[in-house]
Design a protein around this motif. Structure first.
Motif, short mmCIF file in Angstrom:
data_model
loop_
_atom_site.label_atom_id
_atom_site.label_comp_id
_atom_site.label_asym_id
_atom_site.label_seq_id
_atom_site.Cartn_x
_atom_site.Cartn_y
_atom_site.Cartn_z
N GLU A 163 0.83 -1.21 0.00
CA GLU A 163 0.00 0.00 0.00
C GLU A 163 0.85 1.25 0.00
O GLU A 163 0.54 2.24 -0.68
CB GLU A 163 -0.94 -0.03 1.21
CG GLU A 163 -2.03 -1.10 1.09
CD GLU A 163 -2.85 -1.25 2.35
OE1 GLU A 163 -2.42 -0.71 3.42
OE2 GLU A 163 -3.91 -1.91 2.30
N ARG A 164 1.94 1.25 0.78
CA ARG A 164 2.82 2.42 0.79
C ARG A 164 3.50 2.61 -0.56
O ARG A 164 3.68 3.74 -1.04
CB ARG A 164 3.88 2.26 1.89
CG ARG A 164 4.72 3.51 2.13
CD ARG A 164 3.89 4.65 2.71
NE ARG A 164 3.30 4.26 3.98
CZ ARG A 164 3.93 4.30 5.16
NH1 ARG A 164 5.18 4.76 5.21
NH2 ARG A 164 3.32 3.92 6.26
N ASP B 202 1.40 4.43 -2.95
CA ASP B 202 1.40 5.88 -2.73
C ASP B 202 2.49 6.57 -3.56
O ASP B 202 2.37 7.75 -3.90
CB ASP B 202 1.62 6.21 -1.25
CG ASP B 202 0.43 5.79 -0.38
OD1 ASP B 202 -0.67 5.61 -0.93
OD2 ASP B 202 0.62 5.65 0.84
#
Length: 329
Positions: free
Chosen positions: A180-181, A184
Motif C-alpha cells: 500500500e505504501r 502511494d
C-alpha cells in the motif's frame, strides 16, 4: 496475471505465477564468507567471477550481488572503513561491473546501505531487482523513492519496526502495508516481490506450513510474487540439502515464484526442474529432458558444475528478449 519483469542488457526474466520458478543465485555475498571478504578487501574478484559463471551455468536466472563486506585490515589503517556507508557503495559498483562483464543475466542489487543500492542501480544494465525494503518506516522512506526513480521491482521483507513476528498474520499485514505504501509512490503491486520470511523448521515445527499459508494469501489477496532465502528452512540441521529439496517444490505448489538460493547444488535444482514440469511451466518437458542429460553426466562421474557448463556450451546459452534501462519520467 502478475508478472515482475527483470532485465539485463539483452535478456529478460519474468517472475510470475504461470512462469518457471525463478532461481536467484545467492553466492556473490561476502556475509559469513571470510575468505571472500578478505579477497574483496585485497581487490581480488576471482571468486566472484567463478561464482558468477558457475551459478549461471547451473541454472541461476538472476544473480544476487551483495556488498556487505567487512574490511578488517583497512579499518586499522583508515577509520572510514569501519562504516558500511563508506565501504559498500564503492564495492557495489565494482561487483556489478565485474559480474555483468562476465554474464548477461539480470541482477538483484542487495544491500542494507541506500548509497550502495543507488550505486548498484546506476551501474547495472537493464532493469535489476532491488533487495530490499522492509516495513520499517525509515527504510520505506529511503528505499521506495529509489524504486520509483529507477523504475525497478523490489523485494519487500515482512518485518517492521517491531522486528520479525512469529505470527504469520502479522507478517502478512506488514507485506500489505509495504504494498500500500508503494502504491502511494506510484509503484504497482506487480513490482513488489514479497519475502514472507522463512523460519528454521528446526526451531519452529510449523515454519513450513506457515510459509505455504502466507504465500497463498499473498498470491490470492495481494496478487504479488514471492521469494525467500530458501536455505533458511533447514538452518542448523544435518543433511540440509534434502530438506531444501523437499521445501522448494512444496513452496512452488503453494504459489511461491522465486527463491534466493545456491544453484550449485544438484538436488535442489533437480527438485525445481521437476516442479516446473509438474506445474506445467515446462512445455513438453523440454527443460527437464535437457537437465536429465546433466544428471546423466553426474552419474557418470562429472561434477554438477562441469556437467552444467558442458551442457550450457553445447546449447549455446539461454536466449532472452531485449531490454534496457527503464527510468521514470
Amino acid at each position: 496475471m502478475t508478472r515482475t519483469v527483470i532485465e539485463s542488457k539483452t535478456k529478460t526474466v519474468t517472475i510470475g505465477f504461470d512462469e518457471p520458478f525463478c532461481v536467484i543465485g545467492e553466492r556473490i555475498n561476502p556475509t559469513g564468507r571470510k575468505k571472500l571478504a578478505a579477497e574483496l578487501e585485497a581487490g581480488d574478484f576471482s571468486t566472484v567471477e567463478k561464482d558468477a559463471l558457475e551459478q549461471v551455468a547451473c541454472g541461476a536466472m538472476v544473480l544476487d550481488v551483495n556488498s556487505g563486506a567487512v574490511f578488517t585490515n583497512k579499518m586499522a589503517e583508515d577509520p572510514r572503513y569501519a562504516d558500511n556507508n563508506f565501504v559498500e557503495p564503492m564495492l557495489m559498483k565494482q561487483l556489478v561491473e565485474k559480474v555483468q562483464a562476465l554474464v548477461d543475466v539480470p541482477l538483484c542489487i542487495d544491500s542494507s546501505v541506500p548509497g550502495a543500492l543507488e550505486n548498484g542501480l546506476e551501474t547495472a544494465e537493464g532493469r535489476p531487482l532491488l533487495n530490499s525494503v522492509t516495513g520499517e518506516e525509515e527504510r520505506m522512506e529511503l528505499v521506495l523513492p529509489l524504486v520509483k526513480k529507477y523504475n525497478v521491482p523490489v523485494v519487500a521483507i515482512s518485518n517492521d519496526d517491531t522486528g520479525i513476528s512469529e505470527d504469520p498474520d502479522v507478517r502478512f499485514a506488514v507485506a500489505k502495508k509495504i504494498v500500500e505504501r508503494a502504491a502511494d509512490y506510484g509503484i504497482p503491486a506487480h513490482d513488489i516481490v514479497v519475502d514472507p520470511l522463512v523460519m528454521p523448521v528446526g526451531a519452529m515445527g510449523s515454519a513450513g506450513q506457515q510459509v505455504f499459508t502466507l504465500v497463498r494469501r499473498l498470491r490470492d489477496e495481494l496478487g504479488v510474487n514471492t521469494t525467500c532465502g530458501a536455505s533458511n528452512i533447514s538452518f542448523g540441521l544435518p543433511h540440509r540439502h534434502g530438506i531444501n529439496a523437499a521445501f522448494l517444490p512444496m513452496a512452488i505448489c503453494a504459489g511461491m515464484t522465486s527463491a534466493i538460493m545456491n544453484p550449485v547444488r544438484s538436488v535442489e535444482m533437480e527438485a525445481i526442474r521437476a516442479a516446473n514440469f509438474l506445474m506445467n511451466n515446462d512445455p513438453n518437458g523440454g527443460e527437464w529432458i535437457r537437465f536429465s542429460r546433466v544428471l546423466d553426466a553426474v552419474d557418470g562421474g562429472e561434477s554438477f558444475v562441469e556437467a552444467s557448463k558442458a551442457a550450457q556450451s553445447a546449447g549455446g546459452g539461454r536466449g532472452g528478449r531485449r531490454g534496457g534501462r527503464r527510468r521514470a519520467g
